[in-house]
Design an enzyme around this catalytic site. Structure first.
Site, PDB file in Angstrom:
ATOM      1  N   ASN A 156       0.804  -1.135   0.115  1.00 14.81           N
ATOM      2  CA  ASN A 156       0.009   0.194  -0.040  1.00 14.81           C
ATOM      3  C   ASN A 156       0.874   1.307   0.071  1.00 14.81           C
ATOM      4  O   ASN A 156       0.342   2.273  -0.527  1.00 14.81           O
ATOM      5  CB  ASN A 156      -0.909   0.099   1.260  1.00 14.81           C
ATOM      6  N   SER A 204     -11.139  -5.631   0.612  1.00 10.97           N
ATOM      7  CA  SER A 204     -11.807  -4.616   1.048  1.00 10.97           C
ATOM      8  C   SER A 204     -12.226  -3.618  -0.018  1.00 10.97           C
ATOM      9  O   SER A 204     -11.675  -3.197  -0.777  1.00 10.97           O
ATOM     10  CB  SER A 204     -10.799  -3.672   1.970  1.00 10.97           C
ATOM     11  N   HIS A 206     -13.537  -0.822  -0.216  1.00 15.64           N
ATOM     12  CA  HIS A 206     -13.298   0.669  -0.374  1.00 15.64           C
ATOM     13  C   HIS A 206     -11.867   0.985  -1.038  1.00 15.64           C
ATOM     14  O   HIS A 206     -11.686   2.170  -1.594  1.00 15.64           O
ATOM     15  CB  HIS A 206     -13.362   1.482   0.997  1.00 15.64           C
ATOM     16  N   CYS A 330      -3.095   4.677   8.066  1.00 15.00           N
ATOM     17  CA  CYS A 330      -3.237   4.490   9.533  1.00 15.00           C
ATOM     18  C   CYS A 330      -2.112   4.841  10.472  1.00 15.00           C
ATOM     19  O   CYS A 330      -2.243   5.049  11.614  1.00 15.00           O
ATOM     20  CB  CYS A 330      -3.229   2.871   9.767  1.00 15.00           C
TER      21      CYS A 330
HETATM   22  N1  PMP Z   1      -4.202  -4.310   4.194  1.00 17.43           N
HETATM   23  C1  PMP Z   1      -3.636  -3.124   3.077  1.00 17.43           C
HETATM   24  C2  PMP Z   1      -2.698  -3.496   2.089  1.00 17.43           C
HETATM   25  C3  PMP Z   1      -4.286  -1.896   2.977  1.00 17.43           C
HETATM   26  O1  PMP Z   1      -3.921  -1.018   2.269  1.00 17.43           O
HETATM   27  C4  PMP Z   1      -5.311  -1.689   3.995  1.00 17.43           C
HETATM   28  C5  PMP Z   1      -5.943  -0.351   4.153  1.00 17.43           C
HETATM   29  N2  PMP Z   1      -5.078   0.802   4.318  1.00 17.43           N
HETATM   30  C6  PMP Z   1      -5.814  -2.743   4.846  1.00 17.43           C
HETATM   31  C7  PMP Z   1      -5.186  -4.099   4.916  1.00 17.43           C
HETATM   32  C8  PMP Z   1      -6.910  -2.609   5.845  1.00 17.43           C
HETATM   33  O2  PMP Z   1      -8.284  -2.473   5.106  1.00 17.43           O
HETATM   34  P1  PMP Z   1      -9.609  -1.868   5.643  1.00 17.43           P
HETATM   35  O3  PMP Z   1      -9.503  -0.362   5.626  1.00 17.43           O
HETATM   36  O4  PMP Z   1     -10.586  -2.566   5.055  1.00 17.43           O
HETATM   37  O5  PMP Z   1      -9.467  -2.355   7.065  1.00 17.43           O
END
Ligand code: PMP
Length: 388
Positions: A156, A204, A206, A330
């Site tokens: 990400n 996910s 979104h 995050c």
């Molecule tokens: N894994 C990765 C690689 C992500 O990019 C994200 C979102 N930042 C997540 C997990 C967490 O996803 P969610 O927002 O649906 O909890």
């Protein structure tokens, strides 16, 4: 230059697709499908349930898996928690060693840390400078005690793509489970679960222009695994994850995925064009480093460092008109240096200067021109500032 507001943080979350909003509105307005999908004693409930099951089948068709192996969750964080914690606990008699990489999302890494407190051992593979893990090292790390390997598909922060097909070959040969956090790749890259022997896959909505608060996990041969429930209660999702299913979110996710598949080639090409446009503008600056592999990468995420400029000062300077990030959403509240880049051996100015630009379907070339021009202006201004 006319003032604009440009959003370049698609990897955190992109705007919701208009077609997805349409699905939501249509569903909310319908008078025959609002019922609880578990209330199948009456026709209202049956209608809602069949919509949910059609959506599940639609998603399964895209991933080429059995719809019965899909469990809806609130998103990828929950999906990752489910796999890491519930699978590990369920099968701990077969092994108490896990393998992951140091560049995983926190929702994987923190579960691993938790499992360490429960007696599991975890190997955190360090990637090379380009962000790729070494497959020989991965294979060598597998012992008789290894239960599960958890490696993300696309990172990400950098967009780097791990070779999940090759990893799946290794894990299959060695008889260990393989979990893939595919949050950043579902809808963007082909994932054929009938061909790749992945045991578990998290996603996910979104991240592919759906709504927040819904996602899912694929668990191969789910019924046979007899996994412990993630949430106890009314027994929804075959007893694995109780709670009334959010019909609207599930339908919206199916629409979003359908669209992502329809637009996959166009979206990909568009991201390449946008990235090229960005980089061609940035040529007017010197001292730029692109972080992470530039071959095994998705084009919609660009991670780069500007010599002599800290990420914090650049993000703040652009805050009012160009939204960029320093790492994953995050963590970005804390404005800490990225643990992902650190694990790739990036340090000093390059580490503290790293910013992530991520874009997609609704980013126009004009948006990119404006953003790139503003980046150039601010980098030049900040460099002069630090020189004086
Ligand atoms: N894994 C990765 C690689 C992500 O990019 C994200 C979102 N930042 C997540 C997990 C967490 O996803 P969610 O927002 O649906 O909890």
């Amino acid at each position: 230059m006319p003032y604009k507001k440009i959003y370049l943080d698609y990897a955190a979350t992109p705007p919701v697709a208009p077609e997805v909003i349409e699905t939501l509105i249509t569903h909310f307005r319908a008078t025959d499908s609002f019922a609880n999908p578990s209330s199948i004693q009456h026709g209202f409930g049956e209608t809602a349930q069949s919509l949910v099951e059609n959506a599940r089948q639609q998603i399964a068709t895209h991933l080429n898996c059995n719809a019965k192996d899909l469990i809806f969750t609130s998103g990828a964080t929950e999906a990752n928690n489910f796999v890491l914690k519930n699978v590990a606990t369920r099968f701990k008699e077969f092994g108490q060693h896990l393998i992951t990489s140091a560049t995983e999302h926190k929702s994987v890494l923190d579960c691993c840390r938790f499992l360490e407190t429960q007696g599991f051992q975890v190997t955190y593979l360090k990637p090379d400078n380009s962000g790729l893990i070494n497959l020989e090292e991965l294979a060598d790390s597998i012992t008789e005690n290894t239960l599960l390997v958890s490696i993300m598909h696309v990172n990400n922060e950098t967009g780097v793509i791990q070779p999940i097909e090759k990893i799946a070959e290794i894990t299959q040969q060695r008889g260990v489970l393989f979990h893939v956090d595919a949050s950043q790749s579902v809808g963007k890259l082909e994932i054929n679960l009938a061909k790749i022997p992945i045991s578990f896959l998290s996603f996910s909505a979104h991240k592919f222009y759906g709504v927040k608060g819904i996602g899912g996990v694929f668990a191969r041969n789910c019924a046979k695994l007899k996994l412990p429930p993630l949430i106890h209660g009314g027994g929804q999702e075959n007893g694995l994850r109780s709670g009334t299913l959010p019909t609207h979110q599930i339908l919206a996710m199916a629409t979003a995925l359908e669209l992502a598949y329809q637009n996959q080639t166009n979206d990909y090409q568009h991201a390449i064009t946008l990235k090229q446009r960005l980089l061609s503008h940035l040529q007017e600056l010197e001292g730029i480093t692109l972080n992470g592999s530039q071959t095994a990468t998705l084009p919609n995420i660009v991670n780069l460092s500007f010599e002599g400029v800290s990420a914090d000062s650049l993000i703040i300077a652009l805050r009012d008109d160009v939204a960029i990030a320093s790492g994953s959403a995050c963590n970005s509240g804390a404005m800490e240096a990225s643990y992902v880049l650190r694990a790739m051996g990036i340090e000093g100015e390059q580490l503290y200067g790293a910013v992530r630009l991520s874009f997609g379907r609704y980013t126009t070339l004009e948006d990119m021109d404006y953003a790139a021009q503003r980046l150039c202006e601010e980098v030049t201004r900040l460099r002069q500032f630090t020189k004086n």
